[in-house]
Scaffold this active site. Structure first.
Site, PDB file in Angstrom:
ATOM      1  CD  GLU A  78      -2.487   1.204   2.873  1.00 14.64           C
ATOM      2  OE1 GLU A  78      -3.266   2.139   3.202  1.00 14.64           O
ATOM      3  OE2 GLU A  78      -1.962   0.214   3.714  1.00 14.64           O
ATOM      4  CD1 TRP A  79       1.386   6.829  -2.125  1.00 17.80           C
ATOM      5  CD2 TRP A  79       3.423   5.868  -2.381  1.00 17.80           C
ATOM      6  NE1 TRP A  79       2.317   7.849  -2.243  1.00 17.80           N
ATOM      7  CE2 TRP A  79       3.508   7.008  -2.548  1.00 17.80           C
ATOM      8  CE3 TRP A  79       4.338   4.826  -2.879  1.00 17.80           C
ATOM      9  CZ2 TRP A  79       4.815   7.495  -2.549  1.00 17.80           C
ATOM     10  CZ3 TRP A  79       5.577   5.274  -2.745  1.00 17.80           C
ATOM     11  CH2 TRP A  79       5.852   6.674  -2.808  1.00 17.80           C
ATOM     12  CG  LEU A  80       1.478   3.878   3.694  1.00 20.36           C
ATOM     13  CD1 LEU A  80       2.132   3.344   4.831  1.00 20.36           C
ATOM     14  CD2 LEU A  80      -0.066   3.863   3.927  1.00 20.36           C
ATOM     15  CG  ASP A 176      16.230  -0.591  11.033  1.00 13.62           C
ATOM     16  OD1 ASP A 176      16.869  -0.105  11.451  1.00 13.62           O
ATOM     17  OD2 ASP A 176      16.308  -0.494   9.706  1.00 13.62           O
TER      18      ASP A 176
END
Length: 265
Positions: A78-80, A176
């Protein structure tokens, strides 16, 4: 697979591919399909492990991008849209991280090994936290360190039972979580690029403080921490410092030295 063929997986042609800055350890691009759908697409040798980590975090209720597709060395997410941190965004990140840390494990480690680019990350589960931190996070660097640093890191590894709890809660860690691996939307925050394992929750907090200090809104929403955490912080920050030294060179030697000095070895 060429990124231009990602659309084959969704039955739609690719309209555009734009490289994304920050893909130091894998190829990352913003891919838009002709139907207007936008995805973050990664290529790398361990993206299958990353996909499973993201799914585990999602099951724990953590705010992460949805895994849309994964096959071989390809991962579609999904692009955020990141609009930058705000007070509310930091508050949401604190809530999300506290929830993630509330998901426990039976031991310390992860069922699969991982890697930061060419650097292997050994995750074999252990039931003693000090042993895990020494054998999986500190000693693997010894063969590649200058003799003076190697002797100090080994001395620290030998004395971890005096510095760290033997059996803290085995929290699910991002692994991380520096500020570059947090994205902020409108009154939202997401964690990306995980390197998950179960361990002491303070590891994520120490990593988040490595390149700066989160504002009060984060700490208020994350909740209470142990006052002795500050004494353990350099022991936990030493690991990412060693990673940076190994991957990016002598410019990080000073960071490693500072962590060893702060740990008193």
């Amino acid at each position: 697979m060429r990124l231009e063929r990602v659309g084959d997986q969704f039955g739609v042609k690719v309209a555009s591919v734009q490289p994304v800055h920050g893909g130091d350890l894998s190829e990352v691009a913003r891919v838009e399909l002709e139907n207007g759908r936008i995805m973050a697409v990664k290529r790398g040798p361990v993206v299958d492990v990353e996909a499973r980590m993201l799914k585990a975090m999602a099951l724990a209720g953590a705010p992460v991008p949805e895994v849309l597709h994964q096959v071989d060395d390809l991962l579609c997410l999904e692009w955020l849209e990141d609009i930058g941190p705000s007070e509310e965004g930091w508050r949401k990140l604190g809530e999300g991280l506290r929830g993630l840390h509330g998901t426990g494990g039976a031991d310390y480690g992860w069922p699969e090994d991982y890697a930061f680019g060419p650097l292997p990350l050994r995750n074999s589960p252990r039931d003693d936290w000090c042993e895990f931190w020494a054998e999986a996070r500190l000693r693997p660097f010894l063969p590649d360190l200058p003799a003076d640093l190697a002797s100090r890191v080994e001395r620290l590894a030998d004395t971890l039972t005096e510095r760290l709890p033997a059996q803290p809660e085995a929290a699910l860690l991002h692994g991380d979580l520096w500020t570059g691996n947090a994205l902020f939307g409108r009154a939202k925050a997401w964690m990306i690029d995980p390197a998950c394992y179960h361990g002491h929750a303070e590891v994520d907090l120490a990593m988040l403080e490595l390149f700066g200090n989160p504002p009060a809104a984060f700490w208020q929403s994350y909740g209470e921490t142990d006052p002795q955490r500050e004494d353990r912080r350099p022991v936990y920050q030493l690991f990412p410092a060693l990673v940076h030294l190994r991957l990016f060179g002598d410019g990080y030697r000073g960071m490693v030295t500072r962590m060893l000095d702060a740990a008193g070895v």
